[in-house]
Write an enzyme that holds these catalytic residues in place. Sequence first.
Site, mmCIF file in Angstrom:
data_model
loop_
_atom_site.group_PDB
_atom_site.id
_atom_site.type_symbol
_atom_site.label_atom_id
_atom_site.label_comp_id
_atom_site.label_asym_id
_atom_site.label_seq_id
_atom_site.Cartn_x
_atom_site.Cartn_y
_atom_site.Cartn_z
ATOM 1 N N SER A 10 18.900 13.849 27.935
ATOM 2 C CA SER A 10 17.610 14.310 28.075
ATOM 3 C C SER A 10 16.572 13.928 28.664
ATOM 4 C CB SER A 10 17.382 13.974 26.258
ATOM 5 O OG SER A 10 18.226 14.392 24.968
HETATM 6 N N1 SAH Z 1 20.084 11.315 23.694
HETATM 7 C C1 SAH Z 1 21.067 11.415 24.334
HETATM 8 C C2 SAH Z 1 21.550 13.085 24.078
HETATM 9 C C3 SAH Z 1 23.183 12.669 24.879
HETATM 10 S S1 SAH Z 1 23.579 15.201 24.500
HETATM 11 C C4 SAH Z 1 20.881 11.255 25.681
HETATM 12 O O1 SAH Z 1 20.005 10.588 26.024
HETATM 13 O O2 SAH Z 1 21.952 10.267 26.885
HETATM 14 C C5 SAH Z 1 24.133 15.099 23.122
HETATM 15 C C6 SAH Z 1 25.380 14.815 22.550
HETATM 16 O O3 SAH Z 1 25.880 14.674 21.319
HETATM 17 C C7 SAH Z 1 26.798 14.679 23.703
HETATM 18 O O4 SAH Z 1 26.760 13.841 24.153
HETATM 19 C C8 SAH Z 1 28.135 15.416 23.163
HETATM 20 O O5 SAH Z 1 29.022 14.717 22.521
HETATM 21 C C9 SAH Z 1 27.192 14.767 21.704
HETATM 22 N N2 SAH Z 1 27.663 15.437 19.542
HETATM 23 C C10 SAH Z 1 27.850 16.861 19.867
HETATM 24 N N3 SAH Z 1 28.198 16.877 18.626
HETATM 25 C C11 SAH Z 1 28.153 15.718 17.774
HETATM 26 C C12 SAH Z 1 29.080 15.146 16.659
HETATM 27 N N4 SAH Z 1 29.342 15.628 15.595
HETATM 28 N N5 SAH Z 1 29.148 13.691 16.107
HETATM 29 C C13 SAH Z 1 28.889 12.980 17.512
HETATM 30 N N6 SAH Z 1 28.209 13.555 18.032
HETATM 31 C C14 SAH Z 1 27.619 14.265 18.392
#
Ligand code: SAH
Length: 657
Positions: free
Chosen positions: A62
């Site tokens: 993000s």
């Molecule tokens: N805060 C993180 C954002 C990651 S993006 C950062 O700054 O790096 C969101 C993540 O959510 C992705 O890696 C995706 O694989 C994960 N995701 C999507 N659905 C999910 C679920 N049901 N359970 C766990 N993770 C999930």
Amino acid sequence: MTDFKNRREAMVDTQLVARGIRDPQLLAAMREVSREMFVPPGLAEFAYEDTPLPIEAGQTISQPYIVALMLEAAEIQPDDRILEIGVGSGYAAAVMSRLGRRVHAIERQEELAALARNRMAQLGCENVVVRTGDGTRGWPENAPFDVILVAAGGPAVPRPLREQLAIDGRLVIPVGGTDEQRLMRVTRTGDEEFFEEDLGAVRFVPLIGAHGWRGEEKAVVAPRTAAGDWLRDAAERLPGIDDAGFAHFIDRFADARVILLGEASHGTSEFYRARAVITRRLIEEHGFTIVAVEADWPDAAAIDRHVRLRGEPAATAAPPFRRFPSWMWKNRDVEAFVTWLRRWNEGRESTRRAGFYGLDLYNMTGSIDAVLTYLDREDPEAAAVARERYACLAPFGSDPASYGRMAISEGYARCEEAVIAQLRDLFLRARAYEADEGDDFLDAAQNARLVANAEAYYRAMFYGAAESWNLRDRHMFDTLKFLLAAKGKAAKAVVWAHNSHIGDARATDMGRNRGELNIGQLCREHYGDAARLIGFGTHDGTVAAATDWDGEMEVKQVNPSRPDSYERLCHEVGQEIFLLDLRDGVHPEARAALLEPRLERFIGVIYRPETERWSHYSTAILPEQFDAWIWFDRTTAVTPLPGRQEPGARDTFPFGL
Ligand code: SAH
């Protein structure tokens, strides 16, 4: 390393504090966590940009501001137990580990979970546990949680997450469609009572799971926008550059005092050729006599001597444009323009000739030499004093940035007084010198001014990008004003510089988020409608650029423009070359439709197609940035002039290769 630290500080100040993030613990934590460790190695240099970045497994880290916004909304207390869904890179988890007691984090993709675990170990975040699984079911064994943070967007708030929230606990989650969501804060106020607040629009990758979206995300097809339709109506087809009518459109802007012509790269032939033809018309038909370009003053002065028939340069003068990136001026298109300009001037008296001037300040040694050469001839005593003053800068001749570094570590500007004293002396004696020969004095005075500004520029470089950028663009603007003043009331100027310098900075990320201004903005503020800013754009083709600063010139393929860019809208118009007149009232619907910010591509002397989104695209508001926009759907790289001149041959004068 210190560099990342500086960028991190700048990120916190300009992206977070400036946008209203106040929580001191949160700001402190974000000043500490090395975000560059959380992006793929090739993207480390963009880690502090104001944007999300791609990470492994097709996911994203993000944007720093969004992380801060979510964490501030979560109101994390030192004793809090936190559940994070969607660990991704692990960055948010690492920040939270400094704010709460314990972080339980779930990631759907094992590849990401493993990377995140490693990073936690490296950073010593011992209070974070990462497991792989479907986070929409929560982590019942460890519930309840004081804070639940979901970093992926779902269709609704998953029931299990509400249930695993402690009384008074806060759940922060994006909810909505797959393209855009609302960031919601849900506070559990009682067993079955929840208080919901909408914190604004956001865009997250989808939350996939039992209580989220099913299966993989579907491909999102960009709808044909109204903006595209209006644009198609407003675009005025232009003939080829070599067609006699190509530049006629400029007549409608020609009552301006300053016309600034941009470019979307520093190595595209069409942009140079179009600007040459437009400039020719402004000189031939509309009385313009100043061509001021984004080149160093002493280098451009060699061209000016040639085109205005001011005599050969001093035998000792170094050949111009030897510095990187030489192809920017030593190319076939500039050569052709210079040849034309000399021919135009040949039949005219000296006061009516059009000159060629440099607005930039990088060649400090060239300017020092020029001042000394001038004084040696005019006033040897003053030359001796000047020589002593400039000696202060001599040790840094080949690497002026090292002067800036030293000034910072010594805590004072060792040469500042000397270069300013020299500038003042030259102006004090202006009358005596000027009596002899106007333009040679003007040239020397400008060089002395350049040395003084460059001294400040190289020091500012170490305070941050915005300060030095602003000093440089102010210098460009002062040089332009100085030229206009020197050439009299009726003088009119054409400026050639990159879109990033001439498109009003207030309508771009540079101005809105980074505190940067530019010559286009300064011209508008100073001259109002008597300044016209004209930008250029392209969809694809080839470009001359290097991969790194000081690297070799390469001819690179330009990626087709991104679907979310202004360039793509222009490409979809389906015309090879067109003009878009963006002045108020000309095409009001198109103008209004284009006001919604979009990405715009900026290719400089460096082009890195592999990381194009982060190296070269930035958000802008095109109709506020420019008064007109000229489109070349497909473009080609400039051809550099050959590197060496045959002994004795003078036919490439004034480039003196
Ligand atoms: N805060 C993180 C954002 C990651 S993006 C950062 O700054 O790096 C969101 C993540 O959510 C992705 O890696 C995706 O694989 C994960 N995701 C999507 N659905 C999910 C679920 N049901 N359970 C766990 N993770 C999930």
